[in-house]
Design a protein around this motif. Structure first.
Motif, PDB file in Angstrom:
ATOM      1  N   ALA A 186       0.830  -1.207   0.000  1.00 53.56           N
ATOM      2  CA  ALA A 186       0.000   0.000   0.000  1.00 53.56           C
ATOM      3  C   ALA A 186       0.866   1.259   0.000  1.00 53.56           C
ATOM      4  CB  ALA A 186      -0.938   0.003   1.202  1.00 53.56           C
ATOM      5  N   GLN A 187       1.963   1.226   0.734  1.00 59.39           N
ATOM      6  CA  GLN A 187       2.871   2.373   0.748  1.00 59.39           C
ATOM      7  C   GLN A 187       3.452   2.622  -0.640  1.00 59.39           C
ATOM      8  OE1 GLN A 187       5.663   1.230   3.803  1.00 59.39           O
ATOM      9  NE2 GLN A 187       4.322   1.855   5.480  1.00 59.39           N
ATOM     10  N   LEU A 188       3.808   1.546  -1.330  1.00 63.47           N
ATOM     11  CA  LEU A 188       4.348   1.688  -2.686  1.00 63.47           C
ATOM     12  C   LEU A 188       3.282   2.221  -3.638  1.00 63.47           C
ATOM     13  CD1 LEU A 188       6.392  -1.644  -3.012  1.00 63.47           C
ATOM     14  CD2 LEU A 188       7.277   0.651  -2.565  1.00 63.47           C
ATOM     15  N   ALA A 189       2.066   1.730  -3.492  1.00 62.59           N
ATOM     16  CA  ALA A 189       0.977   2.194  -4.356  1.00 62.59           C
ATOM     17  C   ALA A 189       0.703   3.670  -4.142  1.00 62.59           C
ATOM     18  CB  ALA A 189      -0.284   1.365  -4.087  1.00 62.59           C
ATOM     19  N   HIS A 190       0.626   4.072  -2.899  1.00 66.83           N
ATOM     20  CA  HIS A 190       0.309   5.466  -2.593  1.00 66.83           C
ATOM     21  C   HIS A 190       1.434   6.414  -3.018  1.00 66.83           C
ATOM     22  CE1 HIS A 190      -2.612   3.873   0.685  1.00 66.83           C
ATOM     23  NE2 HIS A 190      -3.180   3.916  -0.508  1.00 66.83           N
ATOM     24  N   ALA A 195      -4.424   3.494  -6.037  1.00 64.55           N
ATOM     25  CA  ALA A 195      -5.296   2.973  -4.983  1.00 64.55           C
ATOM     26  C   ALA A 195      -4.923   1.532  -4.675  1.00 64.55           C
ATOM     27  CB  ALA A 195      -6.756   3.055  -5.419  1.00 64.55           C
ATOM     28  N   MET A 196      -5.026   1.160  -3.394  1.00 57.50           N
ATOM     29  CA  MET A 196      -4.739  -0.203  -2.948  1.00 57.50           C
ATOM     30  C   MET A 196      -6.045  -0.922  -2.664  1.00 57.50           C
ATOM     31  SD  MET A 196      -2.184  -2.259  -2.229  1.00 57.50           S
ATOM     32  CE  MET A 196      -2.542  -3.999  -2.049  1.00 57.50           C
ATOM     33  N   VAL A 197      -6.315  -1.989  -3.416  1.00 56.98           N
ATOM     34  CA  VAL A 197      -7.539  -2.781  -3.278  1.00 56.98           C
ATOM     35  C   VAL A 197      -7.163  -4.153  -2.728  1.00 56.98           C
ATOM     36  CG1 VAL A 197      -9.551  -3.731  -4.451  1.00 56.98           C
ATOM     37  CG2 VAL A 197      -8.533  -1.576  -5.257  1.00 56.98           C
ATOM     38  N   VAL A 198      -7.790  -4.554  -1.630  1.00 59.47           N
ATOM     39  CA  VAL A 198      -7.420  -5.789  -0.943  1.00 59.47           C
ATOM     40  C   VAL A 198      -8.587  -6.773  -0.938  1.00 59.47           C
ATOM     41  CG1 VAL A 198      -6.595  -6.816   1.216  1.00 59.47           C
ATOM     42  CG2 VAL A 198      -5.813  -4.537   0.533  1.00 59.47           C
ATOM     43  N   ASP A 199      -8.330  -7.978  -1.416  1.00 54.16           N
ATOM     44  CA  ASP A 199      -9.263  -9.090  -1.302  1.00 54.16           C
ATOM     45  C   ASP A 199      -8.956  -9.806   0.010  1.00 54.16           C
ATOM     46  OD1 ASP A 199     -10.587 -11.512  -1.365  1.00 54.16           O
ATOM     47  OD2 ASP A 199      -9.782 -12.168  -3.287  1.00 54.16           O
ATOM     48  N   ALA A 200      -9.825  -9.607   1.001  1.00 51.82           N
ATOM     49  CA  ALA A 200      -9.598 -10.173   2.337  1.00 51.82           C
ATOM     50  C   ALA A 200     -10.503 -11.363   2.618  1.00 51.82           C
ATOM     51  CB  ALA A 200      -9.797  -9.095   3.406  1.00 51.82           C
ATOM     52  N   ALA A 201     -11.007 -12.011   1.569  1.00 50.06           N
ATOM     53  CA  ALA A 201     -11.921 -13.135   1.757  1.00 50.06           C
ATOM     54  C   ALA A 201     -11.304 -14.253   2.585  1.00 50.06           C
ATOM     55  CB  ALA A 201     -12.375 -13.675   0.402  1.00 50.06           C
ATOM     56  N   GLN A 202      -9.970 -14.455   2.427  1.00 50.86           N
ATOM     57  CA  GLN A 202      -9.303 -15.546   3.132  1.00 50.86           C
ATOM     58  C   GLN A 202      -8.557 -15.092   4.381  1.00 50.86           C
ATOM     59  OE1 GLN A 202      -9.766 -18.662   2.456  1.00 50.86           O
ATOM     60  NE2 GLN A 202     -10.845 -18.417   0.508  1.00 50.86           N
ATOM     61  N   LEU A 214      -3.237  -0.952   7.853  1.00 49.35           N
ATOM     62  CA  LEU A 214      -2.877  -1.410   6.508  1.00 49.35           C
ATOM     63  C   LEU A 214      -2.843  -0.258   5.511  1.00 49.35           C
ATOM     64  CD1 LEU A 214      -5.014  -4.690   6.174  1.00 49.35           C
ATOM     65  CD2 LEU A 214      -2.547  -4.525   6.572  1.00 49.35           C
ATOM     66  N   ASP A 215      -3.654   0.757   5.779  1.00 47.59           N
ATOM     67  CA  ASP A 215      -3.790   1.928   4.904  1.00 47.59           C
ATOM     68  C   ASP A 215      -4.225   1.530   3.492  1.00 47.59           C
ATOM     69  OD1 ASP A 215      -3.887   4.632   4.385  1.00 47.59           O
ATOM     70  OD2 ASP A 215      -1.780   4.775   3.805  1.00 47.59           O
ATOM     71  N   CYS A 216      -5.082   0.503   3.411  1.00 47.53           N
ATOM     72  CA  CYS A 216      -5.660   0.143   2.117  1.00 47.53           C
ATOM     73  C   CYS A 216      -6.789   1.123   1.810  1.00 47.53           C
ATOM     74  CB  CYS A 216      -6.170  -1.286   2.130  1.00 47.53           C
ATOM     75  SG  CYS A 216      -7.320  -1.668   3.469  1.00 47.53           S
ATOM     76  N   ASP A 217      -7.060   1.318   0.539  1.00 46.29           N
ATOM     77  CA  ASP A 217      -8.136   2.215   0.126  1.00 46.29           C
ATOM     78  C   ASP A 217      -9.472   1.494   0.069  1.00 46.29           C
ATOM     79  OD1 ASP A 217      -6.570   4.737  -0.533  1.00 46.29           O
ATOM     80  OD2 ASP A 217      -5.492   3.229  -1.693  1.00 46.29           O
ATOM     81  N   PHE A 218      -9.428   0.220  -0.315  1.00 40.17           N
ATOM     82  CA  PHE A 218     -10.620  -0.619  -0.371  1.00 40.17           C
ATOM     83  C   PHE A 218     -10.255  -2.008   0.139  1.00 40.17           C
ATOM     84  CE2 PHE A 218     -10.861   2.415  -3.895  1.00 40.17           C
ATOM     85  CZ  PHE A 218     -12.086   3.030  -3.655  1.00 40.17           C
ATOM     86  N   LEU A 219     -11.218  -2.660   0.797  1.00 37.68           N
ATOM     87  CA  LEU A 219     -11.014  -4.013   1.296  1.00 37.68           C
ATOM     88  C   LEU A 219     -12.350  -4.736   1.248  1.00 37.68           C
ATOM     89  CD1 LEU A 219      -8.811  -5.293   4.138  1.00 37.68           C
ATOM     90  CD2 LEU A 219     -11.272  -5.755   4.311  1.00 37.68           C
ATOM     91  N   ALA A 220     -12.341  -5.991   0.799  1.00 44.13           N
ATOM     92  CA  ALA A 220     -13.577  -6.751   0.626  1.00 44.13           C
ATOM     93  C   ALA A 220     -13.472  -8.114   1.287  1.00 44.13           C
ATOM     94  CB  ALA A 220     -13.872  -6.917  -0.866  1.00 44.13           C
ATOM     95  N   PHE A 221     -14.598  -8.572   1.868  1.00 42.72           N
ATOM     96  CA  PHE A 221     -14.648  -9.933   2.405  1.00 42.72           C
ATOM     97  C   PHE A 221     -16.089 -10.420   2.453  1.00 42.72           C
ATOM     98  CE2 PHE A 221     -14.702  -7.080   6.063  1.00 42.72           C
ATOM     99  CZ  PHE A 221     -15.676  -7.605   6.908  1.00 42.72           C
ATOM    100  N   SER A 222     -16.253 -11.726   2.672  1.00 43.58           N
ATOM    101  CA  SER A 222     -17.569 -12.369   2.656  1.00 43.58           C
ATOM    102  C   SER A 222     -17.901 -12.963   4.009  1.00 43.58           C
ATOM    103  CB  SER A 222     -17.602 -13.480   1.603  1.00 43.58           C
ATOM    104  OG  SER A 222     -17.385 -12.983   0.306  1.00 43.58           O
TER     105      SER A 222
END
Length: 407
Positions: A186-190, A195-202, A214-222
């Motif tokens: 995320a630091q490298l992206a910013h 934008a940093m998009v994180v798939d946190a399903a697992q 984490l300073d992610c811009d978006f994060l998703a989970f189920s």
């Protein structure tokens, strides 16, 4: 193992036989089982609370709204977001990522820009970005992996440039169990304005998450992978970003003013929750969060990792069995048994009451990177035991014997 064995008794589905054998459920990475407290929370909602939310002023409407918005607050606290407006309820991880791609991605990615992903991605965090790249004439770039399937900061740096607009990455691989360095990425992206998009399903079902750290811009989970119901998930997004994004669905509840020719939309989260929301699902997710936190995410993570280490040690004693992924991993083991197809392995294990996943795991690019058309995967959760790992290993030995000599 750090978790009371009585926890297993709270999952009624596990108390059954499959093919005249005691069920050994090792497929929680696909979908976890549900404890009684979650089942009862949803049942109680429909029996005593149900009404539509936000619109009504009658008692049931108020109760339902309180339950729904209370669930949003519980999710906010669970991932340590700063504002309740940053929590959007969706149908799941896939829908959440599609919202980001369809709204933020289509607005910010232009011709010649770059979207950085990895070979580890689930199709849900790859295909939406393929579509953005295709429609916007942008370039999709893949981060190279180490020989054992890890993402290094050096490899990420090699792909990020001043044309990068989005970096999309799984927190944890659903195939290899690899834990990615999200905070550093995320630091490298910013640093280049991406934008940093994180798939946190697992990851959300198994370890503590702090989106601010984490300073992610978006994060998703189920929900369904973390003891909650199917059909509901979460999209976290930074408040300023969400309020600047265009909605992707239109209709009731998400509007502010509707004229004959033009309409205006509510701020987040409601601008992304058109129509009647998944109220019972939110109630079930909230109950699941309470259940997991009572046990302790740190205890769950330690328990699963110990099971994975034990499983790998036992499985490595089986000649011809290949384990994929790094030594340091979450609680899953992906493998192949010689030249026996993964579906055949899973079928014979099922005959012995052992449920594992087989196929490409919605990660075909990673399968090609591994040089395998498919693999089998055993994934562990808080209700699994060392004895069940023993049952898996015994089943694998019998499977090998079956395909070598027949029963």
């Amino acid at each position: 193992m750090g978790i009371d064995a009585s926890i297993r008794n709270q999952f009624p589905i596990l108390d059954q036989q499959v093919n005249d054998r005691k069920l050994v459920y090792l497929d929680s990475a696909a979908s976890s089982q549900k404890p009684l407290v979650v089942i009862e929370a949803i049942d109680n909602y429909y029996k005593t609370v149900h009404s539509n939310v936000h619109r009504g002023v009658h008692t049931l409407g108020t109760r339902a709204t309180d339950a729904y918005e209370g669930a949003r607050e519980n999710v906010r606290r669970f991932i340590k977001a700063q504002h309740h407006e940053e929590i959007i309820f969706t149908r799941g991880t896939t829908t959440a990522i599609n919202i980001v791609a369809s709204s933020y991605g289509m607005e910010h990615v232009q011709e010649g820009d770059e979207i950085v992903v990895t070979y580890l991605e689930h199709h849900a965090n790859l295909i939406p970005w393929q579509q953005v790249a295709k429609k916007k004439k942008a370039k999709l770039k893949y981060v190279d992996l180490t020989a054992d399937g890890r993402v290094t900061i050096e490899a990420v740096k090699a792909q990020i440039s001043d044309r990068t607009k989005v970096v999309a990455m799984a927190h944890v691989s659903n195939v290899l169990g690899t834990i990615n360095p999200i905070k550093e990425v995320a630091q490298l992206a910013h640093a280049v304005g991406a934008a940093m998009v994180v798939d946190a399903a697992q990851s959300a079902p198994h370890q503590k998450i702090d989106v601010v750290d984490l300073d992610c811009d978006f994060l998703a989970f189920s929900a369904h992978k973390m003891c909650g119901p199917t059909g509901i998930g979460v999209l976290y997004g930074k408040k300023a970003l969400l309020n600047a994004m265009e909605p992707v669905e239109f209709g009731g509840e998400m509007i502010d003013y509707v004229g004959l020719e033009e309409s205006t939309f509510k701020p987040s989260p409601y601008r992304f929750e058109a129509g009647t929301p998944i109220i019972a699902g939110a109630v079930g997710l909230s109950a699941a969060i309470d259940f997991l936190e009572e046990i302790g995410l740190e205890n769950i993570e330690a328990h699963e990792r110990e099971l994975a280490r034990y499983a790998m040690a036992q499985m490595r004693e089986i000649d011809g069995l290949t384990i994929y992924g790094p030594e340091e991993r979450v609680g899953l083991v992906t493998f192949n048994l010689g030249d026996v197809h993964a579906h055949d392995v899973a079928t014979v294990l099922d005959m012995q009451g052992v449920a594992v996943r087989a196929g490409h795991h919605c990660a075909q690019p990673l399968m090609r990177w591994l040089g395998a058309s498919s693999t089998a995967r055993a994934s562990f959760y808080l209700y699994n035991t060392q004895e069940e790992v023993d049952a898996l290993v015994t089943g694998l030995r019998q499977t090998k014997e079956y395909f070598s000599h027949g029963f």
